[in-house]
Design a protein around this motif. Structure first.
Motif, PDB file in Angstrom:
ATOM      1  N   GLN A 233       0.823  -1.207   0.000  1.00 55.28           N
ATOM      2  CA  GLN A 233       0.000   0.000   0.000  1.00 55.28           C
ATOM      3  C   GLN A 233       0.859   1.261   0.000  1.00 55.28           C
ATOM      4  OE1 GLN A 233      -2.224  -0.774   3.534  1.00 55.28           O
ATOM      5  NE2 GLN A 233      -3.395  -2.453   2.610  1.00 55.28           N
ATOM      6  N   GLU A 234       1.882   1.261   0.832  1.00 51.09           N
ATOM      7  CA  GLU A 234       2.734   2.446   0.924  1.00 51.09           C
ATOM      8  C   GLU A 234       3.496   2.674  -0.377  1.00 51.09           C
ATOM      9  OE1 GLU A 234       6.136   4.383   3.877  1.00 51.09           O
ATOM     10  OE2 GLU A 234       5.300   2.390   4.295  1.00 51.09           O
ATOM     11  N   VAL A 235       4.033   1.589  -0.945  1.00 55.47           N
ATOM     12  CA  VAL A 235       4.796   1.710  -2.196  1.00 55.47           C
ATOM     13  C   VAL A 235       3.884   2.201  -3.325  1.00 55.47           C
ATOM     14  CG1 VAL A 235       6.005   0.394  -3.978  1.00 55.47           C
ATOM     15  CG2 VAL A 235       6.531  -0.002  -1.571  1.00 55.47           C
ATOM     16  N   LEU A 236       2.683   1.639  -3.421  1.00 59.46           N
ATOM     17  CA  LEU A 236       1.743   2.037  -4.469  1.00 59.46           C
ATOM     18  C   LEU A 236       1.339   3.503  -4.322  1.00 59.46           C
ATOM     19  CD1 LEU A 236      -0.825  -0.850  -5.108  1.00 59.46           C
ATOM     20  CD2 LEU A 236       0.409   0.463  -6.836  1.00 59.46           C
ATOM     21  N   ALA A 237       1.023   3.903  -3.108  1.00 60.26           N
ATOM     22  CA  ALA A 237       0.596   5.288  -2.870  1.00 60.26           C
ATOM     23  C   ALA A 237       1.705   6.262  -3.245  1.00 60.26           C
ATOM     24  CB  ALA A 237       0.185   5.463  -1.413  1.00 60.26           C
TER      25      ALA A 237
END
Length: 849
Positions: free
Chosen positions: A759-763
């Motif tokens: 989630q963090e990488v995608l965001a």
């Protein structure tokens, strides 16, 4: 047939690699990756497959050729590599190129049903014969005359059957120079039995360890520990699964139905005989069988002698034997095996004629198979952990007996499976009060599933007790007649009597109150919260407080199952315009559709249509016209708020704007964006199987194909070829907000650290690729702050984006769901009216600084 065996695939030298190449392979891997590896070409060939109704299906087969300029160099003929599965794309085998000389072409291709090739959902279009035909077509299309073949796992099955067919085909002009079979099962049934045996041994080993040493038990679920050990010993003996394999597993495609491969045995070619003067074999036409190299691990399967006592390969010590040597079965063995298969098929056909499947029998079979799958989840090429709850529904829908039921019985079978999944904690709690210990042995999961289905009917479905006991117990008496396995035996009478006794005890009425014993235990000893993982309840109480958690539980898990009103939410092509208040015509169109759908339909405030029933939506009004799609009303909010921001910013003219739907399958949000009138929508989806479903949905909805692209790509690796005006990123999450429809997610493992990282990488990636002034919506269907609010807070703190608050008028009906940050947080059970039952959802709108 000349057969060689390499006994340890972890150190085996590839049969086509030169000495210089293999000696430096490991040292040169980084250079290979750094410079991108050898050149390759990629393309598609067009195929046609015909189903049982004579309908011809046009399909595309993707292939990739490394060192393409050498493909016709006769001094070093190309190598064709066939991947396993049947569901993994060929990409996990690309690292083979590292260990190969640069003087040879290497050809990979994705079999139909996975990767970049077509993925038709009709199971009639899948079979070993079809796969062999595809390989022949590829060879013809590439105009290959001489070549080598390497088949891994199921790919070896296709390769071996191809070689057999080429020997038996008088018109065959292609010459397979050698055949390498890496970890290829020669007998699917035997392979499955041996995998189960090895899993049982590891399970027993783990139990002994924890009985002998107090305090050594891990917090990790037993099934995960057992499967991890199985993987390291028998599947992939590395500390960590290679990245190429992880990526392939994440993007796996459609797996053949079990009937397509279940009975496979590697019989010798027709008219096969050994040549008196040559170690190689020939057929009646004197065509040579190519040399065969069998590669398998020394710690692999060992009980081939059960099938063919004369064919044994001793490796190291006498107890290591390989099932692979059944490839050299004699003609007499072939006759015995053919007779065995024929007898099995005849038994199945005759049993269907004499015994009819019932709703209860197919539901119990699905639940039993799903429970068993938690111990047999990593013995396939796909690996990974399978959730028994969600897998049960899949098992049910793929069961041929289920398809034989009439619509009413199919609906009841689905209800039985769904009720057991939803109320599993309470059902097991009641059974624990009546049963000290379940019977062990091969029927353990069957008995457990039967008790659960019986208890579900008594506790929650309020079926007549006599019918419940009689018809549920009868499933055990007919089980062997409905089994797909020829080895299925009668369920022992003591087990049947045991189940009968338990269900009768549960159905007994109290002499004083007249209350059923089962209901008395249900009220006194269990709670609806028992169906939700304790860790999840704790985090909800931490995030939302005790009172709100009670509201969540009451909504997704009410005390009385009969109080649940089934519903399905639909989004129409007019819903976005309705929510934006653009014109009055769309209201008339939605009203007209509601009238067609019937009196149980209504319009929700933000433009969705709610239908208060369940059933086959394909039979509903305007399905074939592509007017609507299934989408929970809360799931429409991210698309609505992104569209609203871009409409306001560009004075309601979005006809020249390009937007992206990241993690887009099954396509509801993509369809919203397409119906909003943007110039172009790019849908990104990393899972090829889900991507196939997305394409089918968009095709049914009849959107203009020039207005969208569907890209199979890991989101954080995708870079936009053109300027992007808006991105909607509905990140992968725990899906705990969907618990009312998917109760299995409420009992998932507590470790979501991998999801949080994704989630963090995608965001961050989405924020980086947006231009200044671009709009981004971050969304989840999770009820956990750490996946939602906390991720947005971290993103905002980095300074790339800032919140663009969502205003109440933008989300009619959900005004009270807007928090102090201007983000939308929908919590089941909190809103008023029909929206009380909306899925849990979160959406934050951001603008690039």
């Amino acid at each position: 047939m000349m057969i060689s065996t390499v006994t340890d695939c972890s150190t085996a030298v590839h049969p086509f690699a030169s000495a210089s190449t293999t000696s430096s392979a490991r040292g040169s891997a980084s250079n290979f990756l750094r410079f991108g590896g050898p050149r390759f070409n990629e393309d598609f060939i067009q195929l046609q497959r015909c189903d049982d109704y004579g309908v011809v299906h046009d399909l595309s087969l993707y292939y990739r050729v490394y060192n393409p300029s050498l493909i016709n160099w006769q001094e070093s003929p190309p190598l064709i590599v066939l991947h396993g599965g049947p569901s993994l794309p060929s990409s996990y085998l690309y690292p083979i190129v590292q260990n190969m000389p640069t003087s040879r072409s290497i050809i990979f291709y994705d079999q139909i049903g996975c990767g970049k090739s077509s993925q038709p959902e009709d199971e009639q279009l899948y079979s070993i014969e079809h796969a062999v035909s595809d390989l022949k077509q590829l060879i013809r299309s590439l105009d290959l005359n001489k070549f080598h073949i390497l088949g891994h796992s199921f790919g070896g099955v296709v390769a071996y059957e191809y070689v057999k067919s080429s020997l038996e085909d008088d018109d065959q002009h292609h010459d397979c120079l050698s055949l390498t079979l890496a970890n290829t099962p020669s007998n699917m049934e035997l392979s499955h039995e041996e995998s189960c045996r090895l899993l049982r041994l590891i399970n027993e080993e783990f139990m002994l360890e924890n009985n002998d040493a107090a305090g050594t038990a891990s917090d990790m679920p037993v099934s995960r520990i057992v499967n991890d050990r199985f993987r390291k010993r028998h599947e992939c003996r590395t500390e960590h699964v290679p990245e190429s394999l992880v990526t392939a597993i994440q993007g796996r495609g459609l797996t053949f139905g079990p009937e397509a491969v279940r009975d496979f045995i590697a019989f010798p070619p027709a008219s096969y005989r050994l040549h008196s003067s040559s170690p190689r074999s020939v057929n009646a036409s004197n065509k040579l069988m190519p040399p065969v190299l069998l590669i398998r691990a020394a710690a692999a399967f060992h009980n081939a002698q059960k099938l063919n006592p004369t064919a044994r390969t001793r490796v190291g010590t006498s107890h290591r034997r390989s099932a692979e040597t059944t490839l050299s079965s004699t003609t007499a063995d072939e006759g015995k095996l053919t007779s065995r298969l024929a007898k099995s098929n005849d038994n199945l056909k005759s049993s269907v004629n004499k015994v009819k499947p019932t709703s209860r029998s197919v539901a119990i079979a699905a639940l039993a198979n799903a429970a068993a799958s938690t111990l047999y989840q990593s013995s396939s090429d796909t690996g990974g952990e399978v959730n028994a709850g969600s897998f049960a529904t899949r098992q049910l829908e793929q069961d041929n007996y289920y398809k034989l039921l009439d619509p009413r019985d199919r609906a009841f079978a689905r209800l039985l499976v769904a009720t057991v999944q939803r109320r599993l904690g309470q059902i097991d709690g009641v059974l624990d009060c009546c049963v000290d210990k379940l019977p062990s042995g091969r029927n353990k999961h069957l008995v457990q599933a039967t008790l659960r289905v019986g208890a579900a009917q008594l506790l929650f479905l309020k079926k007549p007790t006599f019918a419940v006991v009689k018809e549920t117990v009868e499933v055990l008496r007919i089980h062997h007649k409905l089994s797909y396995s020829s080895k299925s035996a009668h369920v022992p009478e003591p087990m049947i009597k045991f189940v009968n006794g338990v269900l009768r005890k549960l159905s007994r009425e109290d002499e004083d109150t007249g209350e059923m014993y089962a209901l008395k235990i249900l009220d006194q000893k269990t709670s609806p919260r028992d169906n939700i993982a304790p860790w999840l309840l704790e985090r909800w109480e931490r995030d939302w407080g005790i009172e709100t958690t009670k509201l969540i539980c009451e909504e997704i898990m009410p005390r009385d199952e009969r109080s649940i009103t089934p519903h399905i939410d639909l989004t129409t092509k007019y819903s976005t315009a309705f929510s934006l208040g653009l014109n009055n015509e769309v209201k008339d169109k939605i009203d007209g559709l509601v009238e067609k759908l019937g009196e149980d339909s209504m319009i929700l405030p933000q433009g969705s249509i709610r239908v208060l029933t369940n059933g086959d939506v394909r039979s509903w009004a305007d399905f074939d016209k592509g007017t609507w799609w299934v989408q929970d009303c809360a799931a429409t909010l991210p698309g609505i708020v992104l569209t609203r921001a871009l409409y306001d910013k560009h004075s309601c003219d979005v006809s020249n704007l390009r937007v992206v739907d990241m993690c887009s399958a099954p396509g509801g949000k993509t369809s919203q964006l397409l119906s909003a009138g943007f110039e172009h929508v790019t849908a990104i989806e990393s899972n090829s199987r889900r991507c196939h479903r997305l394409k089918q949905n968009l095709q049914r909805l009849q959107f203009d194909k020039t207005k969208y692209d569907v890209v199979v790509e890991v989101g954080q690796n995708w870079l936009p070829p053109n300027k992007v005006d808006g991105i909607l990123v509905d990140v992968p999450c725990s899906a705990t907000g969907t618990g009312s429809r998917r109760p299995d997610v409420l009992r998932r493992d507590s470790d979501i650290s991998e999801l949080l990282d994704i989630q963090e990488v995608l965001a961050n990636h989405c924020a980086e690729i947006l231009p200044v002034g671009g709009i981004m919506v971050y969304a989840t269907c999770s009820l956990l702050k750490e996946e939602s609010e906390a991720q947005v807070e971290k993103l905002v703190e980095k300074g790339l984006v800032e919140t663009l608050p969502i205003c109440p008028f933008e989300v009619p009906g959900f005004e009270d769901a807007i928090d102090e940050n201007g983000w939308v947080r929908v919590i089941p059970g909190v809103l008023d009216g029909e929206l009380r039952s909306a899925d849990g959802f979160f959406a934050a709108r951001l603008i690039k600084k």
